[in-house]
Design an enzyme around this catalytic site. Structure first.
Site, PDB file in Angstrom:
ATOM      1  N   HIS A  19      53.356  25.275  41.445  1.00 56.08           N
ATOM      2  CA  HIS A  19      54.756  25.553  41.149  1.00 56.08           C
ATOM      3  C   HIS A  19      55.295  24.652  40.036  1.00 56.08           C
ATOM      4  O   HIS A  19      56.311  24.982  39.428  1.00 56.08           O
ATOM      5  CB  HIS A  19      55.577  25.338  42.421  1.00 56.08           C
ATOM      6  CG  HIS A  19      56.519  26.453  42.733  1.00 56.08           C
ATOM      7  ND1 HIS A  19      56.544  27.667  42.083  1.00 56.08           N
ATOM      8  CD2 HIS A  19      57.524  26.534  43.661  1.00 56.08           C
ATOM      9  CE1 HIS A  19      57.488  28.444  42.600  1.00 56.08           C
ATOM     10  NE2 HIS A  19      58.104  27.780  43.545  1.00 56.08           N
ATOM     11  N   ASN A  65      64.863  26.437  44.186  1.00 53.65           N
ATOM     12  CA  ASN A  65      65.799  27.496  44.562  1.00 53.65           C
ATOM     13  C   ASN A  65      67.205  27.303  44.011  1.00 53.65           C
ATOM     14  O   ASN A  65      68.026  28.222  44.076  1.00 53.65           O
ATOM     15  CB  ASN A  65      65.883  27.615  46.086  1.00 53.65           C
ATOM     16  CG  ASN A  65      64.588  28.133  46.688  1.00 53.65           C
ATOM     17  OD1 ASN A  65      63.629  28.398  45.984  1.00 53.65           O
ATOM     18  ND2 ASN A  65      64.563  28.270  47.998  1.00 53.65           N
ATOM     19  N   ASP A  90      56.097  29.085  36.316  1.00 55.80           N
ATOM     20  CA  ASP A  90      54.848  29.604  36.865  1.00 55.80           C
ATOM     21  C   ASP A  90      55.055  31.077  37.181  1.00 55.80           C
ATOM     22  O   ASP A  90      56.171  31.530  37.428  1.00 55.80           O
ATOM     23  CB  ASP A  90      54.454  28.841  38.128  1.00 55.80           C
ATOM     24  CG  ASP A  90      55.506  28.964  39.226  1.00 55.80           C
ATOM     25  OD1 ASP A  90      56.620  28.431  39.045  1.00 55.80           O
ATOM     26  OD2 ASP A  90      55.233  29.610  40.261  1.00 55.80           O
ATOM     27  N   ASN A 111      61.790  32.038  42.331  1.00 53.97           N
ATOM     28  CA  ASN A 111      63.105  31.667  42.843  1.00 53.97           C
ATOM     29  C   ASN A 111      63.930  30.827  41.870  1.00 53.97           C
ATOM     30  O   ASN A 111      65.159  30.881  41.903  1.00 53.97           O
ATOM     31  CB  ASN A 111      62.956  30.931  44.176  1.00 53.97           C
ATOM     32  CG  ASN A 111      62.587  31.872  45.303  1.00 53.97           C
ATOM     33  OD1 ASN A 111      62.932  33.053  45.276  1.00 53.97           O
ATOM     34  ND2 ASN A 111      61.874  31.366  46.296  1.00 53.97           N
TER      35      ASN A 111
END
Length: 210
Positions: A19, A65, A90, A111
């Protein structure tokens, strides 16, 4: 002026995860440009100039997020349009080793990008998408993106980061279309070995003499 946002999660436990590949690119870009990281508004920030263009590079410290919280303040402060923004992310839906630049479009389940679109109220910004591949069958995608890179992936990862830095520099200096033309063909996946030549004659071809 250009704003580059590299997505990732803060904390040493996430530093080497899939991530956080965007942060790897940002760190290498800052290193090459001699830029120093400092605390900013919900983000670490680094500034540099390239061919007279001022560039602000940020790594949100909000967790993935809530990435939009770190993107909106510099856009408002510098009165930038979303078109001046590049998000380095990513991409779970692209194979590991694939690099792709695009403008606009949906978040694709990422997200951080989802939250940036929500906060800006617009999808009209550029993205540099770095493939991390879908997880193996039976493995949870949420756990996969937070997993560390395997040792046999390191060489490809290093090359992908190197090319992502070059693609980002091209976007800064020449714009999105030039960057796409130069780097959207990037695919570092290993090529299959060619099949051995068959000793059988091709259809309609007479057999060779012994």
């Amino acid at each position: 002026m250009k704003l580059i946002v590299a997505l990732g999660n803060p904390g040493s436990q996430y530093a080497h995860t899939r991530h956080n590949i965007g942060w790897r690119v940002a760190d290498e870009l800052a290193r090459q440009q001699g830029a120093t990281w400092r605390a900013g508004d919900h983000a670490e920030q680094a500034e540099f100039r390239l061919l007279g263009e001022k560039v602000l590079l940020i790594k949100p410290q909000t967790f993935m997020n809530a990435s939009g919280k770190a993107v909106l303040p510099p856009l408002q402060f510098y009165k930038l349009s979303p078109e001046a923004l590049l998000v380095i992310q990513d991409d779970l839906d692209s194979p590991f080793g694939l690099l792709k630049l695009r403008f606009g479009g949906r978040h694709g389940g990422q997200n951080g990008v989802r939250d940036i679109i929500r906060v800006l109220g617009s999808e009209q910004f550029a993205r540099l998408k770095l493939g991390i591949s879908r997880p193996p069958p039976g493995r949870d995608p949420a756990a996969w993106v937070l997993s560390s890179w395997a040792e046999d992936e390191r060489a490809t990862l290093d090359e992908l980061v190197r090319l992502a830095v070059l693609a980002t520099l091209k976007w800064i200096t020449a714009g999105l279309k030039e960057a796409q033309a130069a780097y959207n063909g990037t695919d570092l996946r290993p090529r299959p070995e060619p099949a051995p030549a068959s000793d059988l004659p091709a259809p309609g071809e007479p057999p060779s003499e012994p």
